[in-house]
Design an enzyme around this catalytic site. Structure first.
Site, PDB file in Angstrom:
ATOM      1  N   GLY A   1       0.802  -1.231   0.000  1.00 29.09           N
ATOM      2  CA  GLY A   1       0.000   0.000   0.000  1.00 29.09           C
ATOM      3  C   GLY A   1       0.826   1.267   0.000  1.00 29.09           C
TER       4      GLY A   1
ATOM      5  CB  CYS B   1     -19.504  -9.869 -20.336  1.00 29.76           C
ATOM      6  SG  CYS B   1     -20.442 -11.080 -19.426  1.00 29.76           S
TER       7      CYS B   1
ATOM      8  CB  CYS C   1     -18.361 -12.477 -22.364  1.00 26.25           C
ATOM      9  SG  CYS C   1     -20.029 -12.343 -23.003  1.00 26.25           S
TER      10      CYS C   1
ATOM     11  CB  CYS D   1     -23.980 -10.782 -20.307  1.00 19.49           C
ATOM     12  SG  CYS D   1     -23.176 -10.907 -21.928  1.00 19.49           S
TER      13      CYS D   1
ATOM     14  CB  CYS E   1     -22.296 -15.140 -21.991  1.00 14.44           C
ATOM     15  SG  CYS E   1     -22.028 -14.122 -20.530  1.00 14.44           S
TER      16      CYS E   1
END
Lengths: 227, 291, 361, 290
Positions: free
Chosen positions: D39, D274, D280, D249, D252
């Site tokens: 971080g 997607c 996808c 989606c 798919c």
């Protein structure tokens, strides 16, 4: 309870080129627990200066003020440090001064109740007991929530007394407490002070009214004219 | 049960300008606050005092006496040229065991502590109320936000609880709670001061520093603010340091008082004694010049 | 040539000019033609036209050659030439929805009605030195052109694909966008005829930026998005193409096209600021002559940035932005310190000496 | 087409992965430092690349510094392999490394991405490299870099929390879309790069190594595997991800992937697909096979 010996006070006035003014000289007296000591003397002879020295509003110039404190044992109030004095004032000694220092925008009942708040008493209970003392001192209920700045001299003085006695102090100092009171109020105050004495409060007071002096004091100290 | 002082100040000195042995040396003395040799301005010189728990200490003096400089140094806003400050905490710890005094600060000179220790002390141990609101508040952040910020520093992460606490504090300082989500820049001077007070006490500090809090407020608003401070004295266990040029404020709020002139302590004592039996010449003049 | 020590103002200036001329003439290279500059350095020409605020590609190319490639100098020359031209009239408002687009993209949506038209852009070329261009070779240049054109006959820069809906209009229909106030025709400010007054109207602000210096606009816009007043912009739409210049025909009083200008137009959508009721997106708009995407996008960011209330940073402060983005003003003044100042300098010198005496140093 | 990229016949050809070896070594050292302080933003000597600043030079420098001949690289932008900038970057890396390229998330050893994390969580043998425009999460409350570095050093983050509080007071909820600030390893507040709130969860306790690099701002930071990454939230104002209101989606049928929205102006309708093209496609193939 209190043993004063050789207490003197002089004021050094810088504006008068450092000239010193005599307050009072070699005061020696004492008071036993539960007793009341009256201080007698013509006005201007330093009666209130003695009381102010005990309460440490004035810095004593010489001598000692031995006091049997609950929290500190035997302590010389003339030489105690400021923090000790602050604590003693909060929990042991009260002083009925001649004039009430007006606290802006605080009602009569709150002024009287305030000393209790500092020591952990609930707001409502404090106000209740304040109301009790005020009624005892003949202050009409209507004035409870008014501001003392609008009161008469007598009423202000009674607020002053109520504020000092609400917490049954161990040692009560009084400077002409009944000065601005009428006969009837004076009687009430005397009764109240006797009540306090009965409960064990030790007192030292300066009274111009000889009748009150006799009623309250067990012994009297004569200011010898203080030079 | 003799208590230890909460704050010990020792020889705190602040020189604006180059400084030289004369003005820095402890026992050198000269009139006024301009050093005769190097012409630098002596803000404060050798200030030492103790502040005890639950005590209210007043610092009085004319403007330019160095009293605001002193309190800004105590609050670690500005660096002193010399001197030490020690902090003690003997009260009960905050509800989350948070004394506000990090370990490294115990018994150490706070002025030479590391910056995050200092920041910690500023956020938890001290509460500061400035004379001007923009020093004490973020005027564009909501009033509630200003108070919540202190709680956020204490890792508080519950908005409802923080808002409840903030509105309680605002209520206590007589700020209408509906204005909690308004920025203080829309508030009157008196209200801004009271938001500052609410913010200062939000983390239950050990010491509350008040720098000319009521200066510039009109009489009735001033009375309200003073009344609020008096009730706080009774309700929360906090020591206070009240800086003011107004003897009325000093008489009303404080137990003890320090009188300052040209950056030095002229005299100190019980407040009523200072006002009714001043020992030093300057104090006598000051006391007698009050209305 | 060596350094010629020259005395006297007039001679010095004349010789300096000769020396400058010499700089441009020395070297074995062929003389640079205006046509070459116009065709092959067209982005510089576009920039000079927009900063010189005069749409004349040939003149801009000439100015570029004369200024030996210094765009500030070139736009300065163009701006000066513009003064010699009398104002014959104003063109009619033009709706850029009808723009003959050669490039049109949006970053806000993956697909947009009318499609993302990548067009001629170096965005996705690799910034690698192309050594193939090192040798000037006309034959190779012609051959490559033919290869690219293939069987296209009379190539036009754009084909007419009709009106392309604006991405912003879609958001507007959903009530997601704060409306910018429309300026009426007669209220349009003309910064070439009156000096800017603050707070400036949006028309004055857009005009000032339209002829502003690309680098200056870029700096301020970059400072904004890097955190100093950040408005979190998203590119709603960027269009590059040709728009007709229409005027009212003096006789028929009908709208009449007198030509086309290539412009770049950018619309950015910025972080919504809550205005009393529903939160909405706010808009920034930028348009300039020629193909100059850096300038158009920077203008759009600043257009929105300047609308931020309570300007805390330079980019939000309209007076700050509009007072510093004009290249001719900024370049002129900043380098004017080259002019002799020995009179004023002497008086400063005197003050300094006096001050040192006084402080006894 | 930029002919030079194809032939790479530059005066004397380019080093493997374009950067000189010293540059790679230096960047690798910074990556190690970043991994050891999860971080924390490590400043580094960022090199200019033949790609514009703000277009992925940060992610690119990491990829070019750690890529080896045996690596398999996937490059995506907005979750999709053939997005314009992804194509451009992939083509450049291919031309200077010759490494095998793939669009299959599972086969890739390195994934360089902008604005998305693949739907399918990556494994311990994979490294994901984020392109980062703004590395400093505190920039929203403090423009000065000197001050934000001090705030990180002292974990003095109250101003960030105050910003979120004020946001909630003004708009009823935290109005941050992408770049939602996260708390890494209970120590540093970090900017996860402009990924949607949908992807934040995948950074927490991830199997794979997450590397971040901002080229223009010259910062590298990392989230090593098994590191705690928590979005900044309040107990009573929880972190909320994007809500697709039940849409699926249209290719798919997936209901658990981040969707792209496209508007059909003429019909006035909206369509959803997607965003993660590879995910996808795999759904489609499985559906077909079943």
């Amino acid at each position: 309870m209190v043993r004063i010996n050789g207490l003197s006070k002089v004021f050094k006035m810088h504006i008068l080129k450092g000239k010193t003014i005599e307050g009072f000289k070699d005061v020696t007296c004492s008071v036993k627990p539960g007793q009341a000591l009256g201080i007698k003397g013509k006005s201007g002879k330093g009666k209130s200066s003695v009381l102010k020295c005990i309460y440490r509003t004035y810095m004593p110039s010489r001598g000692a003020i031995e006091y049997d404190s609950k929290s500190y044992g035997v302590i010389d109030l003339a030489r105690a440090n400021e923090h000790e004095i602050i604590n003693i004032r909060k929990s042991e000694i009260s002083f009925i001064t001649q004039f009430l220092h007006i606290i802006p925008r605080v009602t009569a009942i709150d002024v009287v109740a305030e000393p209790l708040l500092g020591s952990g008493v609930g707001v409502d209970e404090a106000r209740e007991r304040a109301a009790g003392v005020l009624t005892e001192l003949g202050i009409p209920k209507a004035l409870f929530d008014a501001f003392p700045s609008t009161f008469s001299g007598g009423e202000k003085q009674r607020i002053n007394i109520a504020r000092s006695v609400i917490k049954a102090p161990r040692l009560l100092l009084m400077d002409e407490p009944t000065a601005s009171l009428d006969k009837k109020s004076t009687m009430t105050v005397v009764e109240l002070l006797k009540g306090l004495k009965a409960k064990g409060t030790t007192m030292i007071g300066a009274f111009h009214d000889m009748w009150v002096m006799e009623q309250i004091s067990d012994s009297i100290y004569e200011m010898d004219g203080g030079l | 049960m003799i208590k230890k002082p909460v704050l010990k100040a020792r020889n705190i000195t602040k020189i604006f300008g180059k400084g030289c042995p004369t003005c820095l040396d402890d026992d050198s003395d000269f009139e006024g606050n301009i050093c005769p040799d190097c012409k630098s301005v002596v803000g404060c010189k050798n200030i030492s005092f103790d502040l005890y728990p639950n005590e209210v200490l007043g610092i009085v003096g004319e403007s330019g006496s160095g009293k605001s400089t002193l309190v800004r140094m105590l609050y670690l806003d500005i660096e002193p040229t010399k001197g030490e400050m020690f902090l003690e905490f003997d009260g009960d710890l905050g509800d989350d065991g948070f004394s506000g005094l990090p370990a490294q600060a115990i018994g150490a000179n706070i002025f030479s502590a590391k910056s995050f220790v200092k920041r910690h002390i500023k956020n938890f141990f001290f509460g500061m109320v400035y004379q001007s609101a923009q020093l004490g508040l973020k005027l564009d952040v909501t009033a509630g936000g200003n108070i919540v910020e202190r709680m956020l520093m204490a890792n508080n992460r519950d908005i409802k609880k923080m808002r409840a606490r903030a509105s309680y504090l605002l209520g206590k300082t007589e700020i209408p709670v509906e204005r909690m989500d308004e920025p203080p820049k829309n508030f009157s001077g008196g209200m801004q001061q009271r938001v500052q007070i609410a913010k200062a006490i939000s983390n239950e500090p050990a010491i509350l520093l008040l720098d000319e809090v009521t200066t510039g407020l009109d009489v009735s608003v001033q009375a309200k603010v003073l009344d609020l401070i008096r009730t706080l004295q009774n309700e929360i266990k906090v020591s206070m340091l009240v800086v003011s040029h107004d003897l009325g404020v000093i008489r009303l709020l404080t137990n003890r008082t320090i009188v300052m002139k040209n950056g030095r302590i002229i005299e100190s004592g019980l407040t009523d004694q200072i006002l009714e039996d001043p020992q030093e010449e300057y104090t006598q003049i000051l006391v007698n010049s009050a209305l | 040539m060596g350094y010629i020590a020259v005395k006297g103002g007039k001679d010095a200036i004349e010789n300096a000019e000769k020396y400058l001329e010499f700089q441009r003439l020395k070297g074995a290279s062929d003389d640079l033609s205006i046509g070459q500059i116009k065709d092959q350095l067209y982005l510089a020409v576009d920039r000079i036209m927009s900063e010189g605020s005069l749409y004349a590609p040939e003149l801009a190319a000439l100015a570029f050659k004369q200024a030996a490639g210094d765009t500030l100098e070139a736009s300065f020359i163009l701006r000066a030439y513009r003064t010699t031209k009398p104002r014959v009239g104003y063109s009619l408002p033009c709706d850029t929805k009808k723009m003959k687009v050669i490039r049109r993209i949006s970053a806000a949506f993956k697909d947009i009605p009318g499609g993302q038209i990548l067009g001629p852009t170096s965005d996705y070329t690799l910034k690698l030195l192309d050594f193939g261009l090192e040798e000037a070779d006309n034959a190779k240049r012609k051959a490559e052109l033919e290869k690219l054109l293939g069987d296209i006959v009379n190539y036009k820069d754009y084909e007419d694909i009709g009106e392309l809906p604006r991405v912003i209009d879609m958001l507007r229909k959903e009530g997601l966008v704060i409306e910018n106030k429309r300026t009426k025709q007669e209220d349009i400010f003309d910064i070439t005829r009156e000096s800017n007054v603050f707070p400036a109207s949006r028309s004055a602000s857009l005009q000032t930026m339209a002829r502003g210096e690309t680098g200056g606009l870029l700096l301020l816009a970059y400072s904004n998005v890097r955190g100093y007043g950040d408005i979190h912009p998203a590119l709603g739409e960027l269009r590059v193409g040709y728009v007709p210049v229409m005027i009212t025909h003096p006789l028929t009083k009908e709208p009449y096209e007198i030509g086309k200008v290539k412009i770049t137009e950018a619309e950015i959508i910025a972080r919504f600021n809550v205005e009393g009721e529903k939160p909405k997106f706010s808009l920034g708009y930028g348009v300039c002559f020629g193909h100059n995407e850096v300038k158009a996008i920077s203008m759009a960011i600043l257009d929105r940035a300047m609308a931020t209330s309570g300007a805390k940073h330079a980019s939000n402060d309209q007076e700050f932005v509009l007072s510093h983005v004009d290249g001719i003003e900024s370049m002129g003044f900043t380098i004017h310190w080259k002019l002799p100042h020995y009179v004023t300098f002497l008086s400063d010198l005197d003050r300094l000496r006096k001050a040192q005496e006084v402080s006894g140093k | 087409m930029n002919s030079a990229a194809e032939k790479i016949d530059g005066k004397n050809g380019y080093n493997f992965a374009f950067l000189d070896e010293n540059a790679k070594k230096e960047i690798r050292r910074r990556i190690l430092k970043a991994i050891s302080i999860p971080g924390y933003q490590v400043p580094f000597g960022s090199r200019e690349l033949p790609i514009a600043r703000g277009w992925g030079t940060g992610g690119l420098q990491i990829t070019l510094s750690i890529i080896g001949k045996s690596d398999i690289l996937k490059v995506i932008d907005q979750g999709c392999d053939d997005s314009v900038n992804a194509v451009n970057i992939r083509r450049f890396i291919k031309s200077v490394t010759g490494v095998e390229m793939t669009t299959d998330t599972e086969r890739a050893t390195l994934v360089q991405t902008r604005h998305r994390i693949p739907e399918k969580p990556l494994t311990k043998d994979q490294v994901i490299i984020f392109q980062v425009p703004f590395p400093e999460p505190l920039r929203t409350v403090e423009p000065s870099e000197a001050e934000t570095r001090r705030m990180h050093a002292e974990a003095d983050y109250s101003r960030m929390w105050l910003y979120l509080y004020e946001d909630i007071v003004k708009c009823g909820e935290i109005s941050i879309g992408a770049r939602y600030p996260v708390f890494v390893n209970n120590r540093y507040i970090m900017d996860p790069s402009p990924i949607p709130r949908w992807d934040i969860e995948k950074l927490n306790n991830s199997e794979c190594l997450n590397l971040f690099c901002a080229g223009r701002e010259k910062r590298i930071y990392a989230i090593p595997p098994r590191t705690s990454v928590k979005p900044l939230e309040f107990e009573d104002f929880r972190f909320r991800i994007e809500d697709f209101k039940g849409n699926k989606c249209e290719k798919c049928g997936s209901a658990n992937s981040y969707l792209d929205e496209t508007i059909d102006e003429a019909a006035g309708t909206r369509h959803y697909y997607c965003s993660d093209a590879d995910y996808c496609e795999k759904n489609l193939n499985n559906a077909v096979r079943k």
